[in-house]
Motif scaffolding. Structure first.
Motif, PDB file in Angstrom:
ATOM      1  N   SER A  21       0.805  -1.236   0.000  1.00 35.09           N
ATOM      2  CA  SER A  21       0.000   0.000   0.000  1.00 35.09           C
ATOM      3  C   SER A  21       0.831   1.276   0.000  1.00 35.09           C
ATOM      4  N   HIS A  22       2.155   1.133   0.148  1.00 36.04           N
ATOM      5  CA  HIS A  22       3.051   2.298   0.181  1.00 36.04           C
ATOM      6  C   HIS A  22       2.734   3.247   1.328  1.00 36.04           C
ATOM      7  N   VAL A  23       2.257   2.671   2.416  1.00 38.51           N
ATOM      8  CA  VAL A  23       2.045   3.430   3.654  1.00 38.51           C
ATOM      9  C   VAL A  23       2.530   2.576   4.812  1.00 38.51           C
ATOM     10  N   GLY A  24       2.731   3.219   5.966  1.00 36.22           N
ATOM     11  CA  GLY A  24       3.081   2.476   7.158  1.00 36.22           C
ATOM     12  C   GLY A  24       1.877   2.320   8.059  1.00 36.22           C
ATOM     13  N   HIS A  25       2.072   1.621   9.190  1.00 38.96           N
ATOM     14  CA  HIS A  25       0.980   1.454  10.150  1.00 38.96           C
ATOM     15  C   HIS A  25       0.812   2.668  11.050  1.00 38.96           C
ATOM     16  N   GLY A  26       1.809   3.558  11.043  1.00 44.28           N
ATOM     17  CA  GLY A  26       1.762   4.685  11.973  1.00 44.28           C
ATOM     18  C   GLY A  26       2.211   4.256  13.359  1.00 44.28           C
ATOM     19  N   TYR A  27       1.749   4.970  14.388  1.00 45.47           N
ATOM     20  CA  TYR A  27       2.165   4.681  15.757  1.00 45.47           C
ATOM     21  C   TYR A  27       1.410   3.470  16.324  1.00 45.47           C
ATOM     22  N   LEU A  28       2.177   2.542  16.859  1.00 45.55           N
ATOM     23  CA  LEU A  28       1.611   1.330  17.456  1.00 45.55           C
ATOM     24  C   LEU A  28       2.321   1.015  18.767  1.00 45.55           C
ATOM     25  N   SER A  40       0.652  -7.164  13.023  1.00 44.80           N
ATOM     26  CA  SER A  40       1.839  -7.881  12.564  1.00 44.80           C
ATOM     27  C   SER A  40       2.833  -6.921  11.909  1.00 44.80           C
ATOM     28  N   CYS A  41       3.114  -5.830  12.612  1.00 43.14           N
ATOM     29  CA  CYS A  41       3.928  -4.753  12.072  1.00 43.14           C
ATOM     30  C   CYS A  41       5.420  -5.099  12.107  1.00 43.14           C
ATOM     31  N   ASN A  42       6.002  -5.297  10.953  1.00 41.24           N
ATOM     32  CA  ASN A  42       7.429  -5.614  10.885  1.00 41.24           C
ATOM     33  C   ASN A  42       8.282  -4.488  11.460  1.00 41.24           C
ATOM     34  N   TYR A  43       7.933  -3.261  11.112  1.00 44.23           N
ATOM     35  CA  TYR A  43       8.730  -2.109  11.508  1.00 44.23           C
ATOM     36  C   TYR A  43       8.881  -2.047  13.021  1.00 44.23           C
ATOM     37  N   PHE A  44       7.811  -2.260  13.756  1.00 46.18           N
ATOM     38  CA  PHE A  44       7.854  -2.212  15.231  1.00 46.18           C
ATOM     39  C   PHE A  44       8.890  -3.215  15.757  1.00 46.18           C
ATOM     40  N   PHE A  45       8.916  -4.388  15.201  1.00 43.22           N
ATOM     41  CA  PHE A  45       9.811  -5.426  15.728  1.00 43.22           C
ATOM     42  C   PHE A  45      11.243  -5.258  15.218  1.00 43.22           C
ATOM     43  N   TYR A  46      11.417  -4.616  14.040  1.00 41.57           N
ATOM     44  CA  TYR A  46      12.764  -4.245  13.622  1.00 41.57           C
ATOM     45  C   TYR A  46      13.399  -3.333  14.676  1.00 41.57           C
ATOM     46  N   GLU A  47      12.651  -2.317  15.028  1.00 43.44           N
ATOM     47  CA  GLU A  47      13.181  -1.325  15.965  1.00 43.44           C
ATOM     48  C   GLU A  47      13.406  -1.919  17.346  1.00 43.44           C
ATOM     49  N   THR A  48      12.477  -2.734  17.805  1.00 42.21           N
ATOM     50  CA  THR A  48      12.625  -3.364  19.128  1.00 42.21           C
ATOM     51  C   THR A  48      13.876  -4.236  19.165  1.00 42.21           C
ATOM     52  N   ALA A  49      14.082  -5.058  18.143  1.00 43.25           N
ATOM     53  CA  ALA A  49      15.245  -5.946  18.108  1.00 43.25           C
ATOM     54  C   ALA A  49      16.540  -5.159  17.985  1.00 43.25           C
TER      55      ALA A  49
END
Length: 706
Positions: free
Chosen positions: A445-452, A461-470
């Protein structure tokens, strides 16, 4: 005086001589009387006794133990099968041929097949072998090279002196048995098996008319019976005839014709299932008829193995998994995928007991009883879906997004995030110049999930959140918590060939990629269940169970108890020691972590949203379900641009009892496999199977692929 002494001495000698003569005479009379008694009075009796002095020892086969489900329902049993065998007896040729014909007539009367390896057919006369095999056979039997089948047939008729019948069909039958015993070799103590699995009616006729049959013996053997066909085949395994290597190692307690477990429970618990054979003494007359039988040592039946699985739940698990794979492969979810195989595991979250475990495709254990045919072996061997492999425990797969709960727990426990932390998913993770992965939603969709927050990240199932956490905590912390949940290590289930899997770590990377250093991008991939992460469905079931039960470690088991022939039960401690030794399992030295319950609750709430909120990736499968479910979909990259489909779940959400994990190779999207979990839960909780309308528009496509 001297003369008187000589006279006295002579008188004494005469007296002694007379006494000795009288003694010899009396002994002679006694011997004559005894001989008369032996030959005349008791002659017939003693002659009869002398005819029964041939004593043969026969093995009493112990009945192999049964395998039962948790309710006592038999899954594998042993039925008693009668076989007819023949020993050499001291009878003339005509009596032997007549006895053989009588024996065959009884077998045919009850439609019993019998061994026939004689290579000549009649009506028309023809050889059943050809080329070099035929040439060698003629040489071995001293036959002319150009002899016809008919001529060879009559050569054997003359050789065996068959004169008791002129019927050519009957002659052929007698030759078949005479040829068999000549080829196999038999004696007064070594038998040849003529026919197997004969009915009780035939046994009765052989027993009632034993004087018509020379040298025959009825043997009772336990035969393995898989009463539910292919049900639980990968758990039960199969038993078959012992091979040469196995016999060489076990010949102190096994015979060359014994049955032995080859795979599954049949293999692991062979020592309990086998039982102990007994011994029977058989007295035979010289003409081969049995005169007496008595048991010198009773056989002891093998122990029964009681499993933790429920047969009904197992059947539902197998059926719904097969249906789901076929549906995916046929385009039932809108697109055709190359789905051919998969697995499902149902586990009690508190005890670690496996309630059902299915691997697709399966196989029939009965095909291996008595030795598998070449046709059936080729069918299994050449099937690219590998039906003989238990994919629930022997294969490992990248878990994809179903791993994200580990990353969440590790991040919370290491305090790089907390329950109030929100991370802004902008779509592309740009922290590193050389590796900038995208969240799955951005790809579509060329958008992100925003703040989660963490719960929302699980739901979406936001990949970005878990990239940053790891990235904040590092790979070593992630590995520490993944190990606690049992990922990358054997569960210790009582089955052989369990895979260890692989846990993405610096150590694993160094072993697999010795020329490449571990980098930040590897940590990011590991956080979302990719990189070197590969786990079996059974490992995943343990992981989900520990999430659902409050973080408590559990011991996985598929054996509930062992019931011995004397009525006693084997202790769990003894079972564990036996299994550990047989399978070479080692002590679990994994660090015992105390997981904060508030952190667990946040992760579980995210899993609940997956199935209960309209934005959840499995909402369409559970929106009308009567039981609250926590779940997570996963779509893991696989070789050849394929995607393995996962769904992991537990229920009831408020007080979890079971965890279910399903994986379909090349299944496309994790959302598709959720209906397998739904149908199994419906069976477990006594519900009617839900007829959920497959409304694919209810959830956007981009939300289903994770």
């Amino acid at each position: 005086m001297l003369k008187k002494q000589r006279t006295t001495k002579k008188a004494n000698i005469n007296l002694r001589f007379n006494i000795l003569t009288a003694f010899i005479y009396i002994v002679g009379i006694i011997l004559i009387i005894k001989l008369f008694s032996l030959q005349i009075v008791h002659g017939a009796e003693y002659r009869e006794q002398s005819n029964t002095r041939l004593t043969r020892e026969s093995t009493l086969e112990a009945s192999r133990g049964a395998i039962l489900d948790k309710t006592g329902t038999p899954l594998v049993t042993s039925k008693m099968e009668f076989s007819l065998e023949m020993y050499k007896s001291k009878v003339d040729t005509d009596t032997l041929n007549t006895s053989i014909l009588n024996m065959i007539q009884v077998l045919e009367k009850y439609n019993c097949s019998y061994s026939d390896i004689f290579p000549i057919n009649i009506d028309p006369y023809e050889y059943t072998i050809e080329n070099e095999t035929l040439v060698n056979w003629k040489k071995a039997n001293n036959l002319e090279e150009d002899i016809t089948a008919e001529q060879a047939f009559y050569k054997f008729k003359d050789k065996y002196k068959i004169q008791n019948t002129d019927n050519i069909q009957e002659v052929r039958k007698i030759i078949a048995i005479r040829y068999l015993i000549a080829q196999k070799g038999y004696s007064s103590t070594q038998s040849v098996t003529i026919s197997e699995d004969i009915p009780r009616e035939a046994v009765a006729e052989f027993s009632e008319s034993s004087d018509k049959f020379s040298g025959i013996n009825i043997v009772v053997e336990p035969v393995r019976e898989y009463v539910s066909g292919s049900l639980a085949s990968h758990i039960l395994g199969y038993a078959s005839r012992i091979d040469a290597d196995e016999y060489e190692k076990r010949k102190a307690t096994y015979s060359p014709n014994d049955i032995i477990g080859k795979t599954g429970i049949e293999y692991v618990f062979e020592e309990y299932l086998k039982g102990k054979n007994g011994t029977k003494q058989i007295d035979m007359a010289v003409d081969g008829t049995t005169t007496a039988e008595y048991i010198s040592e009773e056989a002891v039946a093998g122990s029964d193995i009681v499993l933790t699985i429920d047969a009904n739940l197992q059947r539902i698990a197998e059926d719904t998994l097969a249906d789901n794979i076929q549906k995916i492969a046929s385009g039932g979810f809108g697109k055709v995928y190359d789905a051919k195989a998969g697995a499902v595991v149902v586990m009690n979250v508190n005890s670690g007991e496996v309630l059902a475990m299915a691997s697709y495709p399966d196989y029939s254990p009965a095909d291996f009883v008595g030795g598998i045919s070449n046709e059936n072996w080729a069918k299994y061997r050449d099937n690219e879906a590998k039906p003989l492999v238990n994919k629930a425990i022997q294969n490992s797969y990248s878990p994809g997004s179903t791993f994200k709960m580990v990353t969440a727990i590790a991040g919370l426990e290491s305090e790089v995030i907390n329950l109030n932390t929100t991370i802004n998913d902008t779509g592309i993770y740009t922290k590193y110049r050389d590796y900038q992965p995208r969240c799955w939603i951005y790809t579509d969709s060329h958008v992100g999930h925003g703040y989660l927050n963490v719960s929302g990240a699980i739901e979406k199932s936001c990949n970005y959140f878990f990239y940053e956490t790891a990235d904040r905590m590092g790979i070593d912390t992630l590995v520490r918590f993944a190990k606690y949940f049992g990922l990358g290590s054997k569960t210790g289930i009582e089955l052989q060939s369990e895979t260890v899997g692989a846990l993405a770590s610096k150590e694993t990377w160094a072993n697999l990629h010795p020329d490449e250093p571990w980098g930040p991008g590897n940590t990011l991939q590991a956080a979302i269940g990719q990189s070197d992460n590969e786990f079996s469905p059974l490992q995943m079931a343990r992981y989900i169970s520990q999430l659902a039960n409050g973080g408590k470690k559990i011991d996985v088991s598929i054996v509930k108890t062992i019931r011995n022939a004397d009525g006693s039960e084997t202790s769990k401690e003894e079972i564990n020691q036996f299994v550990n030794k047989k399978l070479g399992l080692e002590e679990d030295n994994i660090e015992d972590l105390q997981i904060n319950q508030s952190y667990l609750n946040a992760v579980l709430e995210g899993m609940k949203s997956v199935t209960s909120d309209t934005g959840g990736t499995a909402y369409v499968r559970f929106r009308d379900f009567d039981i609250s479910v926590g779940g997570k979909t996963g779509s893991a990259e696989a070789p050849n641009n394929q995607v393995h489909a996962w769904f992991v779940g537990f229920a009831p959400f408020e007080n979890p009892e079971i965890a279910i994990v399903v994986m379909v190779e090349n299944g496309g999207h994790g959302n598709y496999t959720a209906e397998v979990v739904r149908d199994i839960m419906a069976e477990y909780f006594g519900m009617n199977t839900q007829n959920v309308e497959e409304d694919m528009s209810a959830v956007p496509y981009v939300e289903m692929i994770q």
